[in-house]
Design a protein around this motif. Structure first.
Motif, PDB file in Angstrom:
ATOM      1  N   HIS A  68      -9.681   8.621   2.584  1.00  0.00           N
ATOM      2  CA  HIS A  68     -10.111   8.174   3.909  1.00  0.00           C
ATOM      3  C   HIS A  68     -10.043   9.374   4.862  1.00  0.00           C
ATOM      4  CE1 HIS A  68     -10.536   5.087   7.150  1.00  0.00           C
ATOM      5  NE2 HIS A  68      -9.990   6.054   7.856  1.00  0.00           N
ATOM      6  N   PRO A  69     -11.158   9.759   5.479  1.00  0.00           N
ATOM      7  CA  PRO A  69     -11.118  10.926   6.371  1.00  0.00           C
ATOM      8  C   PRO A  69     -10.653  10.556   7.770  1.00  0.00           C
ATOM      9  CG  PRO A  69     -13.362  10.106   6.240  1.00  0.00           C
ATOM     10  CD  PRO A  69     -12.515   9.199   5.363  1.00  0.00           C
ATOM     11  N   GLN A 120     -13.375  -3.155   9.234  1.00  0.00           N
ATOM     12  CA  GLN A 120     -13.264  -2.232  10.365  1.00  0.00           C
ATOM     13  C   GLN A 120     -12.705  -0.872   9.934  1.00  0.00           C
ATOM     14  OE1 GLN A 120     -11.333  -3.907  13.855  1.00  0.00           O
ATOM     15  NE2 GLN A 120     -11.225  -1.902  14.858  1.00  0.00           N
ATOM     16  N   SER A 121     -11.956  -0.875   8.838  1.00  0.00           N
ATOM     17  CA  SER A 121     -11.419   0.387   8.318  1.00  0.00           C
ATOM     18  C   SER A 121     -12.503   1.425   8.076  1.00  0.00           C
ATOM     19  CB  SER A 121     -10.678   0.143   7.003  1.00  0.00           C
ATOM     20  OG  SER A 121      -9.349  -0.253   7.250  1.00  0.00           O
ATOM     21  N   VAL A 178     -14.966   2.213   9.928  1.00  0.00           N
ATOM     22  CA  VAL A 178     -15.617   2.735  11.137  1.00  0.00           C
ATOM     23  C   VAL A 178     -15.692   4.267  11.112  1.00  0.00           C
ATOM     24  CG1 VAL A 178     -15.403   3.013  13.640  1.00  0.00           C
ATOM     25  CG2 VAL A 178     -15.117   0.762  12.626  1.00  0.00           C
ATOM     26  N   ILE A 179     -14.548   4.937  10.875  1.00  0.00           N
ATOM     27  CA  ILE A 179     -14.543   6.404  10.942  1.00  0.00           C
ATOM     28  C   ILE A 179     -15.438   7.023   9.863  1.00  0.00           C
ATOM     29  CG2 ILE A 179     -13.078   8.447  10.574  1.00  0.00           C
ATOM     30  CD1 ILE A 179     -10.940   7.116  12.297  1.00  0.00           C
ATOM     31  N   TYR A 235      -2.597  -3.200   7.474  1.00  0.00           N
ATOM     32  CA  TYR A 235      -3.044  -4.604   7.483  1.00  0.00           C
ATOM     33  C   TYR A 235      -1.851  -5.568   7.535  1.00  0.00           C
ATOM     34  CZ  TYR A 235      -7.015  -2.055   5.455  1.00  0.00           C
ATOM     35  OH  TYR A 235      -8.004  -1.131   5.195  1.00  0.00           O
ATOM     36  N   GLN A 281     -11.247  -6.495   6.020  1.00  0.00           N
ATOM     37  CA  GLN A 281     -10.754  -5.278   6.685  1.00  0.00           C
ATOM     38  C   GLN A 281     -11.861  -4.230   6.801  1.00  0.00           C
ATOM     39  OE1 GLN A 281      -8.010  -5.428   8.085  1.00  0.00           O
ATOM     40  NE2 GLN A 281      -6.863  -7.013   7.006  1.00  0.00           N
ATOM     41  N   TYR A 292       0.816  -1.222   0.000  1.00  0.00           N
ATOM     42  CA  TYR A 292       0.000   0.000   0.000  1.00  0.00           C
ATOM     43  C   TYR A 292       0.847   1.269   0.000  1.00  0.00           C
ATOM     44  CZ  TYR A 292      -3.576  -3.356   1.339  1.00  0.00           C
ATOM     45  OH  TYR A 292      -4.420  -4.436   1.364  1.00  0.00           O
ATOM     46  N   ALA A 299     -10.567  12.042  11.930  1.00  0.00           N
ATOM     47  CA  ALA A 299     -11.685  12.504  12.746  1.00  0.00           C
ATOM     48  C   ALA A 299     -11.219  13.366  13.923  1.00  0.00           C
ATOM     49  CB  ALA A 299     -12.512  11.320  13.242  1.00  0.00           C
ATOM     50  N   TYR A 309      -4.339   4.824  -0.315  1.00  0.00           N
ATOM     51  CA  TYR A 309      -5.338   5.539   0.486  1.00  0.00           C
ATOM     52  C   TYR A 309      -4.806   6.922   0.817  1.00  0.00           C
ATOM     53  CZ  TYR A 309      -7.599   1.021   1.098  1.00  0.00           C
ATOM     54  OH  TYR A 309      -8.224  -0.169   0.858  1.00  0.00           O
ATOM     55  N   TYR A 313     -12.226  -0.852   0.976  1.00  0.00           N
ATOM     56  CA  TYR A 313     -11.230  -1.575   1.775  1.00  0.00           C
ATOM     57  C   TYR A 313     -11.229  -3.053   1.410  1.00  0.00           C
ATOM     58  CZ  TYR A 313     -11.911   2.851   4.057  1.00  0.00           C
ATOM     59  OH  TYR A 313     -12.028   4.200   4.270  1.00  0.00           O
ATOM     60  N   PRO A 314     -10.095  -3.738   1.644  1.00  0.00           N
ATOM     61  CA  PRO A 314     -10.017  -5.153   1.277  1.00  0.00           C
ATOM     62  C   PRO A 314     -11.015  -5.995   2.080  1.00  0.00           C
ATOM     63  CG  PRO A 314      -7.846  -4.265   1.851  1.00  0.00           C
ATOM     64  CD  PRO A 314      -8.840  -3.228   2.218  1.00  0.00           C
ATOM     65  N   SER A 326      -5.239   4.257  12.556  1.00  0.00           N
ATOM     66  CA  SER A 326      -6.500   4.956  12.321  1.00  0.00           C
ATOM     67  C   SER A 326      -7.165   4.464  11.035  1.00  0.00           C
ATOM     68  CB  SER A 326      -6.240   6.461  12.255  1.00  0.00           C
ATOM     69  OG  SER A 326      -7.433   7.164  12.053  1.00  0.00           O
ATOM     70  N   LEU A 327      -6.344   4.243  10.024  1.00  0.00           N
ATOM     71  CA  LEU A 327      -6.862   3.756   8.745  1.00  0.00           C
ATOM     72  C   LEU A 327      -7.428   2.334   8.883  1.00  0.00           C
ATOM     73  CD1 LEU A 327      -7.222   4.226   5.728  1.00  0.00           C
ATOM     74  CD2 LEU A 327      -4.781   3.994   5.424  1.00  0.00           C
ATOM     75  N   GLU A 328      -6.946   1.608   9.862  1.00  0.00           N
ATOM     76  CA  GLU A 328      -7.492   0.265  10.114  1.00  0.00           C
ATOM     77  C   GLU A 328      -8.765   0.324  10.948  1.00  0.00           C
ATOM     78  OE1 GLU A 328      -4.142  -1.695  11.897  1.00  0.00           O
ATOM     79  OE2 GLU A 328      -3.194  -2.130   9.963  1.00  0.00           O
ATOM     80  N   GLY A 329      -9.213   1.542  11.277  1.00  0.00           N
ATOM     81  CA  GLY A 329     -10.472   1.680  12.019  1.00  0.00           C
ATOM     82  C   GLY A 329     -10.288   1.613  13.518  1.00  0.00           C
ATOM     83  N   LYS A 344     -15.180  -1.810  19.876  1.00  0.00           N
ATOM     84  CA  LYS A 344     -14.227  -1.271  18.895  1.00  0.00           C
ATOM     85  C   LYS A 344     -14.749   0.051  18.305  1.00  0.00           C
ATOM     86  CE  LYS A 344     -11.246  -4.715  18.810  1.00  0.00           C
ATOM     87  NZ  LYS A 344      -9.985  -4.506  19.519  1.00  0.00           N
TER      88      LYS A 344
END
Lengths: 433, 164
Positions: free
Chosen positions: A163-164, B25-26, B28-29, A201, B23, A77, A166, A120, B19-20, A180-183, B61
């Motif tokens: 990807h925003p 969970q990416s 969420v935001i 990831y 994944q 990535y 927050a 991203y 997202y893949p 953060s990008l992974e949520g 989460k």
């Protein structure tokens, strides 16, 4: 001062450049075409030869970073760090809002060079306008076949998504950004492994700043030699500088790396406001050590400022005039760092808060003898003892403000006086107490 | 009733597709942003649960993300949420006066909403508009080079307009 030719900002103020056609009309996407005719490794070598230093703040050579990307099959990535938030910094916002395709072209070239098929763009959440503009530009780039299954007809597939964020300064740190990008909460991770080996990831990932990528097309267009000639030794190209605080004309400017801090303040930004004199200046964003008026004949490149005991960082110059209370300026920053510490490392979580608490009592007229040495002692225990450099970013300015303006801090403690309103941004707390 | 309307669901699916596989969970935001925007400016427990269910991740989460990032609010905000920058560059240029003027005009402090629900007020860290300081942000718009009078005039203008 010789005028600087414009590259990064050549489309600024031209709304037509927001569209694909407008960007192409100004010579856009020619560099991508050129790159696609080269071997990927040749593109990496060119960027290396161009001495492109990472514009996010660390100044690490981008081409060298690219060279660290782990080889092998499977997804890799490119994550674009557009989480601009270092106090004083204004460059990535304008670059995205005024010339989004320039960044996208940089992304396309980088991905081709690195064999990356997914990128991203992590844009700070408060940047609503930039998010809107970049999303529209990405959509148009897909429609025009720049992105998608065959990048500009090359057969190279590339997907790009916005990807925003927050609202969290810590996400500007590259591993915090990836969390953060992974949520997740934007908590940084221990390095090594570096993202180039284990990033998003858990896959090999390059994180580059917006401005870094925006430079890439120009290196392709100009060639390494001409690009290097715009800068100083080991600092290739032009650079976006922002100047804020007590100058006559605050603003951002694209300039050669050999501009001095004095020229920036007095020639480019009109000098101090009438009747005022320079007291101190922060050269590279709030995390960089402060400089005195006697220290401003320094070239604004990564190596010269490091030699001067500070850093170029994000090239964000914060100018303070003779009315400024250095004690309150530091207090303001310590509030910032204690608020933005993600909390996972004890030296940072506790250290930033202790520093702010002691600073508050000094400002409040309740400072104690020994408080300054206590603060310096806390700094010593923060630097280098945490996962990321937020702790250092709080400690370095604290050390330099106290070392260079110790008398002013001691006056505060001795006098124990209440000047103006206290805390936060009450009254004229910081600037002109 | 799920807070995810069919329209939101379509938007959610588009976001998740970035997202893949595996994944999710990416998302969420971005999903929380979408819900907060459409759901009146703050996130309820139901909102967070809906995101968790949609993505197949534990509620904890989602909740830890909601509480980590400053843009998400668990409390209702005003129709116009005013974020005044408090960090050094703006402070050097007099954001203290601006903040005071806004608080006085609205009669509320940080984290509070006016009685009519029109405005809420917050002091935030650097908005990266330092060359324009002092600044505040209301919704998508950044207002720069503010003075106490200019700040009040912006608020008066929005109050006159009424709704969003």
């Amino acid at each position: 001062m010789e005028p600087t030719p414009k590259y990064l900002t050549r489309n600024f103020g031209n709304p037509a450049a927001l569209t694909y056609d407008g960007y192409v009309a100004g010579g856009g996407y020619a560099a991508l075409k050129k790159a696609l005719g080269m071997a990927p490794q040749a593109v990496i070598d060119l960027v290396k030869a161009g001495n492109l230093r990472g514009r996010g703040g660390a100044g690490f050579p981008a081409g060298v970073k690219w060279g660290f990307l782990a080889k092998g099959d499977g997804p890799k990535y490119l994550c674009v760090n557009a989480d601009e938030g270092e106090p004083g910094t204004v460059k990535d916002g304008p670059l995205m809002e005024q010339d989004p395709h320039q960044m996208l072209e940089g992304i396309a070239i980088a991905c081709y060079a690195l064999g990356i098929h997914q990128s991203y763009i992590y844009i700070r959440g408060e940047f609503h306008k930039a998010i809107r503009i970049v999303e529209a530009a990405v959509e148009e780039a897909y429609a025009k076949g720049v992105f998608g299954p065959s990048m500009s007809g090359s057969g190279f597939a590339l997907d790009v998504a916005v990807h925003p964020g927050a609202g969290a300064y810590i996400c500007g740190e590259e591993t915090g950004l990836l969390s953060s990008l992974e949520g997740k909460k934007g908590m940084p991770k221990l390095k090594p492994p570096f993202p180039a080996v284990k990033g998003l990831y858990d896959r090999p990932t390059i994180v580059n700043n917006v401005e870094t990528l925006a430079c890439v097309p120009h290196i392709l267009n100009l060639g390494a030699e001409a690009w290097n000639a715009l800068g100083t030794e080991k600092n290739g190209g032009t650079k976006l500088y922002n100047v804020c605080g007590h100058v006559l004309r605050p603003g951002y400017h694209e300039l050669r790396h050999d501009v001095t801090l004095r020229q920036l303040i007095y020639d480019v930004c009109g000098g101090m406001k009438p009747g005022r004199t320079l007291k101190a200046v922060v050269p590279g964003g709030s995390s960089s050590p402060i400089l005195l008026p006697s220290e401003i004949d320094v070239r604004m490149d990564f190596d010269s400022l490091a030699k001067a005991g500070s850093m170029l960082g994000s090239a964000a110059v914060i100018v303070m005039d003779d009315r400024t209370s250095i004690v309150r300026a530091l207090d303001n920053l310590l509030h910032f760092y204690s608020h933005e510490s993600c909390g996972q490392c004890t030296p940072c979580r506790e250290g930033t808060h202790w520093l702010y608490e002691i600073s508050q009592r000094i400002v409040d007229g309740r400072g104690r003898p020994g408080d300054l040495d206590r603060m310096l002692d806390i700094c010593t225990n923060m630097v280098g003892n945490t996962i990321c450099v937020l702790a250092d970013a709080a400690a370095l300015p604290t050390q330099s403000y106290i070392q260079k303006f110790r008398g002013e801090f001691e006056d505060y403690i001795r006098a124990g006086e209440r000047r103006g309103l206290l805390g936060g941004i009450e009254g004229k707390a910081v600037a002109h107490a | 009733m799920s807070p995810i309307t069919p329209e939101l669901k379509a938007r959610f699916e588009k976001i998740v597709a970035r997202y893949p596989k595996g994944q999710e969970q990416s998302a969420v935001i971005p999903l929380l942003h979408a819900l907060q925007e459409s759901g009146g400016g703050h996130l309820t427990t139901e909102h967070q649960q809906a995101v968790a269910d949609f993505l197949g991740v534990p509620m904890s989460k989602v909740h830890e993300v909601t509480t980590f990032y400053t843009m998400f609010s668990l409390k209702p905000r005003g129709r116009h949420h005013i974020s005044v920058c408090r960090t050094l560059p703006c402070a050097l240029c007099g954001c203290g006066d601006v903040a005071k003027a806004v608080r006085e005009r609205l009669g509320v402090g940080p984290g509070e909403v006016t009685a009519d629900g029109m405005f809420s007020y917050e002091e935030v860290e650097c908005l990266a508009q330092c060359h324009l300081g002092p600044v505040f942000q209301i919704g998508d718009t950044v207002y720069g080079d503010l003075t106490a009078d200019k700040a009040k005039a912006v608020i008066d203008g929005l109050a006159k307009q009424g709704g969003r």
